[in-house]
Write a protein that holds these residues in place. Structure first.
Motif, short mmCIF file in Angstrom:
data_model
loop_
_atom_site.label_atom_id
_atom_site.label_comp_id
_atom_site.label_asym_id
_atom_site.label_seq_id
_atom_site.Cartn_x
_atom_site.Cartn_y
_atom_site.Cartn_z
N SER A 276 10.19 -2.46 -13.88
CA SER A 276 10.17 -0.91 -14.32
C SER A 276 11.40 -0.05 -13.54
O SER A 276 11.76 1.06 -14.30
N ASP B 251 7.59 0.47 -21.18
CA ASP B 251 6.97 -0.51 -20.06
C ASP B 251 5.67 -0.73 -20.08
O ASP B 251 4.80 -0.04 -19.94
N GLU B 252 5.52 -2.04 -20.07
CA GLU B 252 4.19 -2.62 -20.43
C GLU B 252 3.11 -1.96 -21.09
O GLU B 252 2.22 -1.48 -20.62
#
Ligand SMILES: Nc1ncnc2c1ncn2[C@@H]1O[C@H](COP(=O)(O)OP(=O)(O)O)[C@@H](O)[C@H]1O
Ligand SMILES: [Mg+2]
Length: 260
Positions: free
Chosen positions: A45, A160-161
């Motif tokens: 991240s 991000d995910e």
């Protein structure tokens, strides 16, 4: 153009604090779909935040087409797991907000048409335009966030995910959606997609970077040519892909016992 060059990038959250990323060097071509893999806490991240311009390199630099990445801007779309839609605005108003910033000269009717077309393109009913985020399921909210990111047509897309909180079926549908949206464009976006799921990376990426343990750098870098790209149906029958899958799992788990 939206190529990225990362030169000797190191990063710590406070000055003199512990390094999270150390000596990252890589080049990403225009239109590559890059998945960033690594253990939880390794700095995925953080790297994405640096690419978004939300953090500044402690050492080294990130160049976008030769220029140092500056503040967050409309040439980058972002989709995070639990971030994106303002809860007090309807899904449509959220998308319109991004569109108005990107196209300040276009009239509202035109922009609304883009927003509705995008809502439909991500597989939602146009009635969703008038719904508040709390009235939508997790999958629908993420579809809206994807619609918002694509509506401004950014050359760089950072994720991000984004599907981390979704159930397996919804997740699979959205993986296919994002891949289709990316593949159908003539001028392909450069995508950075963070995940800790090896299979998700194999289904989406044409380039996979693995980050090692913190302070992390890139410990594995592989390109999957478009013609060898597996589909959901063929992934587990493809010997090459299964070999790569094992390699990636081993790379991610390297040194892990010494860090737990
Ligand atoms: N805002 C912050 N301030 C200080 N440390 C942070 C901050 N955000 C993340 N970290 C630390 O940086 C490291 C990497 O975090 P992160 O980039 O979120 O990893 P990942 O996304 O791979 O799980 C972790 O040790 C985390 O605790
Ligand atoms: Mg993370």
């Amino acid at each position: 153009m939206s190529s990225i060059k990362i030169n000797n990038l190191s990063f710590a959250y406070e000055s003199g604090g512990k390094l999270i990323l150390k000596d990252i060097n890589t080049e990403i071509g225009d239109g590559e779909f890059v998945c960033i893999l690594g253990q939880s806490g390794c700095g995925k991240s953080t790297l994405l935040r640096l690419l978004a311009g939300l953090e500044t390199a402690t050492e080294g630099e990130i160049l976008n087409d030769g220029e140092v990445i500056g503040n967050p801007s409309l040439n980058k779309g972002v989709v995070f797991q639990d971030y994106g839609l303002f809860p007090w605005m309807t899904a449509g108003e959220n998308i319109m907000l991004a569109l108005k910033q990107k196209f300040p000269k276009r009239n509202k009717k035109e922009l609304k048409e883009i927003a509705i077309n995008m809502i439909k393109a991500v597989g939602l009913d146009e009635a969703v335009y008038k719904k508040l985020p709390k009235e939508l399921s997790g999958g629908m909210k993420q579809r809206c966030a994807i619609a918002q990111a694509f509506s401004i047509d950014p050359p760089i897309l950072l994720m991000d995910e984004p599907f981390g909180a979704l159930d397996a079926v919804t997740r699979a549908r959205l993986q296919d959606l994002i891949r289709e949206l990316w593949a159908q464009e003539e001028k392909k976006k450069t995508v950075f997609f963070v995940t800790h799921d090896v299979d998700e990376a194999l289904l989406l990426a044409n380039r996979i970077l693995v980050l090692g343990q913190s302070p992390s750098h890139i410990i594995y870098d592989v390109t999957i040519p478009e013609e060898q790209h597996p589909t959901r149906d063929t992934l587990f029958e493809n010997m090459e892909m299964m070999k790569l899958r094992m390699t990636l799992i081993n790379q991610i788990n390297k040194d892990v016992t010494t860090h737990i």
